[in-house]
Every structure is written in structure tokens, then in C-alpha cells.
Motif scaffolding. Structure first.
Motif, PDB file in Angstrom:
ATOM      1  N   PRO A 191      27.638  33.369  -7.674  1.00  0.00           N
ATOM      2  CA  PRO A 191      26.370  34.106  -7.751  1.00  0.00           C
ATOM      3  C   PRO A 191      25.195  33.235  -7.325  1.00  0.00           C
ATOM      4  CG  PRO A 191      27.072  33.420  -9.932  1.00  0.00           C
ATOM      5  CD  PRO A 191      28.184  33.052  -8.980  1.00  0.00           C
ATOM      6  N   SER A 192      24.167  33.882  -6.808  1.00  0.00           N
ATOM      7  CA  SER A 192      22.936  33.167  -6.446  1.00  0.00           C
ATOM      8  C   SER A 192      22.215  32.746  -7.709  1.00  0.00           C
ATOM      9  CB  SER A 192      22.015  34.081  -5.634  1.00  0.00           C
ATOM     10  OG  SER A 192      22.633  34.445  -4.426  1.00  0.00           O
ATOM     11  N   ARG A 193      21.464  31.660  -7.597  1.00  0.00           N
ATOM     12  CA  ARG A 193      20.656  31.184  -8.713  1.00  0.00           C
ATOM     13  C   ARG A 193      19.200  31.220  -8.265  1.00  0.00           C
ATOM     14  NH1 ARG A 193      22.352  25.734 -11.445  1.00  0.00           N
ATOM     15  NH2 ARG A 193      24.153  27.056 -11.543  1.00  0.00           N
ATOM     16  N   PRO A 194      18.352  31.903  -8.994  1.00  0.00           N
ATOM     17  CA  PRO A 194      16.960  31.972  -8.567  1.00  0.00           C
ATOM     18  C   PRO A 194      16.259  30.621  -8.694  1.00  0.00           C
ATOM     19  CG  PRO A 194      17.197  32.942 -10.747  1.00  0.00           C
ATOM     20  CD  PRO A 194      18.579  32.606 -10.262  1.00  0.00           C
ATOM     21  N   ALA A 251      12.951  28.924 -12.378  1.00  0.00           N
ATOM     22  CA  ALA A 251      13.933  29.310 -13.384  1.00  0.00           C
ATOM     23  C   ALA A 251      14.349  28.076 -14.182  1.00  0.00           C
ATOM     24  CB  ALA A 251      15.153  29.928 -12.701  1.00  0.00           C
ATOM     25  N   GLN A 252      14.932  28.301 -15.337  1.00  0.00           N
ATOM     26  CA  GLN A 252      15.435  27.187 -16.129  1.00  0.00           C
ATOM     27  C   GLN A 252      16.570  26.516 -15.389  1.00  0.00           C
ATOM     28  OE1 GLN A 252      16.505  28.853 -19.903  1.00  0.00           O
ATOM     29  NE2 GLN A 252      14.412  28.845 -20.626  1.00  0.00           N
ATOM     30  N   GLY A 253      16.787  25.254 -15.660  1.00  0.00           N
ATOM     31  CA  GLY A 253      17.850  24.516 -15.003  1.00  0.00           C
ATOM     32  C   GLY A 253      17.266  23.532 -14.003  1.00  0.00           C
ATOM     33  N   GLY A 257      18.041  27.571  -0.152  1.00  0.00           N
ATOM     34  CA  GLY A 257      16.752  27.722  -0.812  1.00  0.00           C
ATOM     35  C   GLY A 257      16.520  26.767  -1.963  1.00  0.00           C
ATOM     36  N   LEU A 258      17.435  25.800  -2.181  1.00  0.00           N
ATOM     37  CA  LEU A 258      17.231  24.821  -3.247  1.00  0.00           C
ATOM     38  C   LEU A 258      16.036  23.946  -2.877  1.00  0.00           C
ATOM     39  CD1 LEU A 258      18.197  23.341  -5.856  1.00  0.00           C
ATOM     40  CD2 LEU A 258      19.476  21.830  -4.346  1.00  0.00           C
ATOM     41  N   PRO A 259      15.056  23.833  -3.754  1.00  0.00           N
ATOM     42  CA  PRO A 259      13.912  22.980  -3.454  1.00  0.00           C
ATOM     43  C   PRO A 259      14.321  21.503  -3.415  1.00  0.00           C
ATOM     44  CG  PRO A 259      13.433  24.460  -5.309  1.00  0.00           C
ATOM     45  CD  PRO A 259      14.902  24.535  -5.038  1.00  0.00           C
TER      46      PRO A 259
END
Length: 131
Positions: A67-70, A75-77, A123-125
Motif C-alpha cells: 500500500p501507498s504511504r502518505p 503523516a506519522q512515521g 514521493g518520499l521526501p
């Protein structure tokens, strides 16, 4: 008994949506050295171990239907992954030549150090932090 202490970060693990695209991004574009690459048949998953110049590692995993992670709104994490660099402008210029968008340079209000953000293919910063 005295409290034990950490010696550093050994690795950060990322699950990616497109293994080939992320492998190219991190190894070819960002220049992380490939240590090992394995396909794990039982998990239908690739695992790629990459090394940074200081010895720390980045692990890339592919999993079917992960699944995608926002990441926005925050978001937390994991908030972002920061890479230390000596020449921020050179990196920004290089990334822009590779068609990777970067944010405007900011200055850390507490340390006075300059930094910028960009994103990996999922899209990971990612941050470049000038030492």
C-alpha cells in the motif's frame, strides 16, 4: 550496568513501488554503491543493498501490492531521509539536470546550515543538508 550506546545508523529500509525505477534513481542518479541484490522467490520481492560513502546503507525492497504511504500532509512515521553534502548548489544543479525538482534552499534556524528537499520516484521526501 552502564547504558549501551549506538555507534551510528546501519541502514534505512524503503519499500518501493517500481523496483527498476528506484534502483536506477538511487544507484545511478544518486550514486549509491550496490553491495548486493537478491530476488526472494518466497516473498516475490527484490532486496537491494546500497552503501553511502560513510558506510551506512539503504535497503530497497519490492513487495507485490504494497500500500501507498502518505507523506503529505505530513503523516506519522518517517518524515524524510537526509543526505549530508558538501556542495549544495552542485547537487541542486545536478538533480535539476536529471529532471528532479528541488525546493528553494532554506536555512536551519538553529544551526544556520543550508538544506533543500526533493523526492524519490515514490514521493518520499529526501533532504540534502550541507555540512
Amino acid at each position: 550496568m552502564p547504558r549501551p550506546y549506538f555507534q551510528g545508523i546501519h541502514h534505512v529500509a524503503l519499500i518501493v513501488s517500481d523496483y527498476a525505477r528506484s534502483k536506477h534513481f538511487y544507484s545511478e542518479m544518486l550514486g549509491l554503491r550496490i553491495i548486493a541484490e537478491h530476488y526472494r522467490e518466497a516473498r516475490q520481492s527484490w532486496k537491494l543493498d546500497l552503501q553511502l560513502p560513510d558506510g551506512s546503507q539503504l535497503e530497497l525492497f519490492s513487495f507485490p501490492d504494497a500500500p501507498s504511504r502518505p507523506s503529505r500532509p505530513e503523516a506519522q512515521g518517517l518524515r524524510h531521509l537526509a543526505f549530508a553534502v558538501t556542495d549544495l548548489e552542485h547537487w541542486i544543479s545536478y538533480l535539476q539536470q536529471q529532471h528532479v525538482a528541488t525546493e528553494a534552499i532554506r536555512v536551519d534556524e538553529y544551526t544556520g546550515k543550508r538544506f533543500t528537499f526533493f523526492q524519490d520516484p515514490d514521493g518520499l521526501p529526501l533532504e540534502l543538508y550541507q555540512r
